[in-house]
Design a protein around this motif. Structure first.
Motif, PDB file in Angstrom:
ATOM      1  N   MET A   1       0.839  -1.187   0.000  1.00  0.00           N
ATOM      2  CA  MET A   1       0.000   0.000   0.000  1.00  0.00           C
ATOM      3  C   MET A   1       0.886   1.254   0.000  1.00  0.00           C
ATOM      4  N   VAL A   2       0.511   2.197  -0.817  1.00  0.00           N
ATOM      5  CA  VAL A   2       1.291   3.420  -0.965  1.00  0.00           C
ATOM      6  C   VAL A   2       0.959   4.399   0.157  1.00  0.00           C
ATOM      7  N   ASP A   3       1.986   5.002   0.709  1.00  0.00           N
ATOM      8  CA  ASP A   3       1.793   6.039   1.712  1.00  0.00           C
ATOM      9  C   ASP A   3       1.722   7.393   0.992  1.00  0.00           C
ATOM     10  N   TRP A   4       0.515   7.721   0.568  1.00  0.00           N
ATOM     11  CA  TRP A   4       0.308   8.955  -0.183  1.00  0.00           C
ATOM     12  C   TRP A   4       0.630  10.187   0.649  1.00  0.00           C
ATOM     13  N   GLU A   5       0.495  10.090   1.952  1.00  0.00           N
ATOM     14  CA  GLU A   5       0.815  11.229   2.821  1.00  0.00           C
ATOM     15  C   GLU A   5       2.305  11.562   2.728  1.00  0.00           C
ATOM     16  N   LYS A   6       3.154  10.527   2.718  1.00  0.00           N
ATOM     17  CA  LYS A   6       4.600  10.757   2.571  1.00  0.00           C
ATOM     18  C   LYS A   6       4.900  11.420   1.231  1.00  0.00           C
ATOM     19  N   VAL A   7       4.269  10.916   0.200  1.00  0.00           N
ATOM     20  CA  VAL A   7       4.485  11.478  -1.141  1.00  0.00           C
ATOM     21  C   VAL A   7       4.067  12.944  -1.153  1.00  0.00           C
ATOM     22  N   ASN A   8       2.898  13.229  -0.633  1.00  0.00           N
ATOM     23  CA  ASN A   8       2.390  14.599  -0.664  1.00  0.00           C
ATOM     24  C   ASN A   8       3.142  15.541   0.261  1.00  0.00           C
ATOM     25  N   SER A   9       3.737  15.008   1.324  1.00  0.00           N
ATOM     26  CA  SER A   9       4.511  15.890   2.206  1.00  0.00           C
ATOM     27  C   SER A   9       5.745  16.429   1.480  1.00  0.00           C
ATOM     28  N   VAL A  10       6.352  15.622   0.649  1.00  0.00           N
ATOM     29  CA  VAL A  10       7.496  16.086  -0.143  1.00  0.00           C
ATOM     30  C   VAL A  10       7.003  16.881  -1.349  1.00  0.00           C
ATOM     31  N   TRP A  11       5.874  16.476  -1.915  1.00  0.00           N
ATOM     32  CA  TRP A  11       5.380  17.169  -3.103  1.00  0.00           C
ATOM     33  C   TRP A  11       5.121  18.641  -2.824  1.00  0.00           C
ATOM     34  N   SER A  12       4.721  18.975  -1.622  1.00  0.00           N
ATOM     35  CA  SER A  12       4.499  20.391  -1.300  1.00  0.00           C
ATOM     36  C   SER A  12       5.796  21.190  -1.428  1.00  0.00           C
ATOM     37  N   ALA A  13       6.929  20.582  -1.109  1.00  0.00           N
ATOM     38  CA  ALA A  13       8.226  21.247  -1.294  1.00  0.00           C
ATOM     39  C   ALA A  13       8.573  21.345  -2.781  1.00  0.00           C
ATOM     40  N   VAL A  14       8.210  20.325  -3.521  1.00  0.00           N
ATOM     41  CA  VAL A  14       8.473  20.297  -4.967  1.00  0.00           C
ATOM     42  C   VAL A  14       7.765  21.465  -5.644  1.00  0.00           C
ATOM     43  N   GLU A  15       6.554  21.752  -5.220  1.00  0.00           N
ATOM     44  CA  GLU A  15       5.778  22.806  -5.872  1.00  0.00           C
ATOM     45  C   GLU A  15       6.437  24.179  -5.789  1.00  0.00           C
TER      46      GLU A  15
END
Length: 149
Positions: A1-15
């Motif tokens: 199962m993917v931890d989308w929260e982890k992905v999105n926590s870094v994605w906010s920095a990417v933006e």
């Protein structure tokens, strides 16, 4: 199962650094897979040096990363943006689906280099898992459309 929260926590920095990250990803794609450049008419027959800081590469970088971000932010409930992305790449751009796997693999590498403290092994695994699901869903759309490119 993917931890989308982890992905999105870094994605906010990417933006906050979308263009530079996207440029790095695209240039690495063209470096590692030179044939991929042929799928971008504005970039065809140009050296990486010629492309590095052009307005065209920056615009494409923003387009690619914004599309990816729109999918990532759906946290797995991404069927509509995936269908839309696949549709344009099937009918307009005619880009074979294996390029999605290539570019997302490169994206994990680039993000890991640019955000080493945020992109620990668990977060890298979360991104890889998320991208694998996204690419699989895109490939399903290609199969459903009987893509022959």
């Amino acid at each position: 199962m993917v931890d989308w929260e982890k992905v999105n926590s870094v994605w906010s920095a990417v933006e906050s650094n979308l263009t530079a990250i996207g440029q790095n990803i695209l240039l690495r794609l063209f470096e590692q897979y030179p044939e991929s450049q042929n799928h971008f008419p504005k970039f065809k027959n140009k050296s990486l040096g010629e492309l590095k800081d052009t307005a065209d590469i920056k615009a494409q970088a923003d387009t690619v990363l914004n599309a990816l971000g729109n999918i990532v932010k759906k946290k797995g409930s991404h069927s509509e943006p995936v269908k839309a992305l696949a549709a344009t790449h099937i009918t307009t751009h005619k880009i074979p689906p294996h390029y999605f796997t290539k570019i997302t693999t490169i994206a994990v590498d680039v993000l890991s280099e640019m955000y080493p403290s945020e992109m620990n092994a668990q977060v890298q695994a979360a991104f890889s898992g998320a991208f694998k699901i996204i690419c699989s869903d895109i490939e399903k759309e290609y199969k459903a459309a009987n893509f022959q490119g």
